[in-house]
Design a protein around this motif. Structure first.
Motif, PDB file in Angstrom:
ATOM      1  N   ASN A  26      21.525  19.452 -30.066  1.00  0.00           N
ATOM      2  CA  ASN A  26      21.310  18.569 -28.509  1.00  0.00           C
ATOM      3  C   ASN A  26      20.068  19.155 -28.113  1.00  0.00           C
ATOM      4  O   ASN A  26      19.437  18.264 -27.136  1.00  0.00           O
ATOM      5  CB  ASN A  26      22.677  19.020 -27.854  1.00  0.00           C
ATOM      6  CG  ASN A  26      23.946  18.260 -27.979  1.00  0.00           C
ATOM      7  OD1 ASN A  26      23.707  17.146 -28.350  1.00  0.00           O
ATOM      8  ND2 ASN A  26      24.837  18.809 -27.872  1.00  0.00           N
ATOM      9  N   LEU A  27      19.612  20.402 -28.161  1.00  0.00           N
ATOM     10  CA  LEU A  27      18.425  20.650 -27.696  1.00  0.00           C
ATOM     11  C   LEU A  27      17.242  19.851 -28.396  1.00  0.00           C
ATOM     12  O   LEU A  27      16.154  19.668 -27.599  1.00  0.00           O
ATOM     13  CB  LEU A  27      17.923  22.237 -27.990  1.00  0.00           C
ATOM     14  CG  LEU A  27      19.008  23.166 -27.061  1.00  0.00           C
ATOM     15  CD1 LEU A  27      19.034  24.713 -27.510  1.00  0.00           C
ATOM     16  CD2 LEU A  27      18.511  23.103 -25.537  1.00  0.00           C
ATOM     17  N   VAL A  28      17.134  19.907 -29.535  1.00  0.00           N
ATOM     18  CA  VAL A  28      16.321  18.858 -30.319  1.00  0.00           C
ATOM     19  C   VAL A  28      16.268  17.431 -29.663  1.00  0.00           C
ATOM     20  O   VAL A  28      15.269  16.785 -29.425  1.00  0.00           O
ATOM     21  CB  VAL A  28      16.542  18.656 -31.885  1.00  0.00           C
ATOM     22  CG1 VAL A  28      15.807  17.474 -32.496  1.00  0.00           C
ATOM     23  CG2 VAL A  28      16.292  19.773 -32.494  1.00  0.00           C
ATOM     24  N   ARG A  29      17.434  16.833 -29.226  1.00  0.00           N
ATOM     25  CA  ARG A  29      17.557  15.648 -28.695  1.00  0.00           C
ATOM     26  C   ARG A  29      16.985  15.551 -27.283  1.00  0.00           C
ATOM     27  O   ARG A  29      16.551  14.467 -26.562  1.00  0.00           O
ATOM     28  CB  ARG A  29      18.947  14.949 -28.710  1.00  0.00           C
ATOM     29  CG  ARG A  29      19.541  14.253 -29.902  1.00  0.00           C
ATOM     30  CD  ARG A  29      20.781  13.741 -29.704  1.00  0.00           C
ATOM     31  NE  ARG A  29      21.985  14.612 -29.983  1.00  0.00           N
ATOM     32  CZ  ARG A  29      22.523  15.230 -31.056  1.00  0.00           C
ATOM     33  NH1 ARG A  29      22.107  14.819 -32.169  1.00  0.00           N
ATOM     34  NH2 ARG A  29      23.417  16.252 -31.008  1.00  0.00           N
ATOM     35  N   ALA A  30      17.139  16.639 -26.726  1.00  0.00           N
ATOM     36  CA  ALA A  30      16.460  16.851 -25.256  1.00  0.00           C
ATOM     37  C   ALA A  30      15.057  16.808 -25.419  1.00  0.00           C
ATOM     38  O   ALA A  30      14.274  16.852 -24.270  1.00  0.00           O
ATOM     39  CB  ALA A  30      17.066  18.194 -24.614  1.00  0.00           C
ATOM     40  N   GLY A  31      14.400  17.107 -26.397  1.00  0.00           N
ATOM     41  CA  GLY A  31      12.889  16.959 -26.459  1.00  0.00           C
ATOM     42  C   GLY A  31      12.119  18.463 -26.823  1.00  0.00           C
ATOM     43  O   GLY A  31      11.029  18.336 -26.748  1.00  0.00           O
ATOM     44  N   HIS A  32      13.048  19.354 -27.183  1.00  0.00           N
ATOM     45  CA  HIS A  32      12.516  20.512 -27.331  1.00  0.00           C
ATOM     46  C   HIS A  32      12.226  20.914 -28.838  1.00  0.00           C
ATOM     47  O   HIS A  32      12.999  20.194 -29.728  1.00  0.00           O
ATOM     48  CB  HIS A  32      13.375  21.688 -27.060  1.00  0.00           C
ATOM     49  CG  HIS A  32      13.727  21.711 -25.375  1.00  0.00           C
ATOM     50  ND1 HIS A  32      12.819  22.071 -24.555  1.00  0.00           N
ATOM     51  CD2 HIS A  32      14.838  21.394 -24.713  1.00  0.00           C
ATOM     52  CE1 HIS A  32      13.428  21.829 -23.465  1.00  0.00           C
ATOM     53  NE2 HIS A  32      14.611  21.458 -23.775  1.00  0.00           N
ATOM     54  N   THR A  33      11.196  21.635 -29.118  1.00  0.00           N
ATOM     55  CA  THR A  33      11.028  22.158 -30.598  1.00  0.00           C
ATOM     56  C   THR A  33      12.108  23.253 -30.973  1.00  0.00           C
ATOM     57  O   THR A  33      12.125  24.250 -30.208  1.00  0.00           O
ATOM     58  CB  THR A  33       9.512  22.659 -30.873  1.00  0.00           C
ATOM     59  OG1 THR A  33       8.685  21.519 -30.374  1.00  0.00           O
ATOM     60  CG2 THR A  33       9.323  22.955 -31.883  1.00  0.00           C
ATOM     61  N   VAL A  34      13.015  23.159 -31.801  1.00  0.00           N
ATOM     62  CA  VAL A  34      13.971  24.149 -32.033  1.00  0.00           C
ATOM     63  C   VAL A  34      13.804  24.529 -33.772  1.00  0.00           C
ATOM     64  O   VAL A  34      13.821  23.773 -34.736  1.00  0.00           O
ATOM     65  CB  VAL A  34      15.299  23.304 -32.114  1.00  0.00           C
ATOM     66  CG1 VAL A  34      16.456  24.388 -32.238  1.00  0.00           C
ATOM     67  CG2 VAL A  34      15.516  22.740 -30.566  1.00  0.00           C
TER      68      VAL A  34
END
Length: 301
Positions: A26-34
């Motif tokens: 979900n953090l990836v989908r929010a635009g973050h580099t995970v």
């Protein structure tokens, strides 16, 4: 909605289990580099397939991170990953925000915050409630302890993971609130399990009975989310009895420390321990139903 480049952060996510994997995605989908790290490799590969990156060590995961999130089973693992040789604090940059989203004892949260402060690392304890479904759907409840400024910095990340996001006090407060949450959930599941066996033994139409109970004062999130598991005896783990047993130990220890008497909580903790001792530890906590069946003379297999 994806974030602009100046809003995006590099996040090291340590612990890609039942909860951690969907949270990281979900953090990836929010635009973050995970950048994910896990003791076993398959969850890391799944994160890469979802658009994230993988690391082969804690040091590699946290080297360039703005934020480090840990989502681990218990105090021992959190302490080892954060404070141990080769752990987060040995490799993270000063000024990094470390967010422990595991469920651990308040005393562990405070110890990590103090160790982080000595290294120039900001720390929040931010455990979650909502189970696997809440993690997948990004509708978790997140209860955060720590400095208000650090909570404000982390809040956009929390909003990518949950819908109820609250700063509940200083370091350790998040874990104290989570302990209370686990107390309430355990007692509710046990009550629902007892009601199910009572209704079945009385010959009631169980699906109809649970439908009408759900519409009245007896209704609860526990009833809504766990009734199908109990109706179908499908105890695929969303939150394992092993982990809830651990959490009830946190509840009882914290209550003993501050002088709170928990009559129902103590009984729920014993029933959780009984389920584990009877081989149900890897099942979902809705499998407390099996314990009521055993006590009521019904076979569980």
């Amino acid at each position: 909605m994806r974030m602009s480049a100046d809003q995006s952060r590099t996040i090291a996510f340590l612990g890609l289990g039942i909860m951690g994997s969907p949270m990281a995605a979900n953090l990836v989908r929010a635009g973050h580099t995970v950048v994910g790290y896990n003791r076993s490799r398959p969850p890391v590969d799944r994160l890469i397939e979802a658009g994230g990156r993988g690391a082969d060590s804690i040091a590699a995961a946290v080297a360039d991170a703005d934020v480090v999130i840990t989502m681990l089973p218990a105090d021992r693992q959190v302490t080892e990953v954060v404070l141990g040789e080769g752990g987060v604090l040995a490799h993270v940059r000063p000024g990094t925000l470390l967010i422990d989203m595991s469920s651990v004892g308040p005393q562990t949260a405070v110890a990590i915050a103090e160790a982080g402060r000595a290294k120039g690392v900001r720390v929040l304890d931010a455990p979650v409630s909502g189970g696997e479904a809440g993690a997948v759907d990004a509708v978790l409840s997140i209860m955060a302890g720590g400095d208000a400024d650090d909570f404000a910095a982390a809040e956009p990340l929390f909003r990518a993971l949950g819908t109820t996001v609250v700063h509940v006090g200083p370091h350790g407060a998040g874990q104290t609130v989570k302990a209370a949450n686990q107390l309430i959930v355990a007692v509710n599941i046990q009550a629902l399990a007892e009601a199910v066996v009572f209704l079945e033994k009385a010959g009631a139409d169980l699906p109809a009975a649970l439908e009408v109970l759900g519409g009245g004062l007896a209704g609860s999130t526990v009833l809504t989310r766990k009734k199908d598991a109990m109706l179908n005896r499908d105890f695929k783990p969303g939150f394992r009895i092993d982990l809830h047993h651990k959490d009830m130990g946190i509840v009882t220890e914290a209550a003993r420390a501050n002088g709170t008497v928990l009559p129902l909580g103590s009984l729920a903790a014993q029933l959780m321990a009984s389920a584990r001792a009877n081989g149900d530890g890897t099942l979902d906590h809705s499998a407390l139903l099996r314990g009521v069946e055993r006590l009521s003379g019904r076979t569980t297999d």
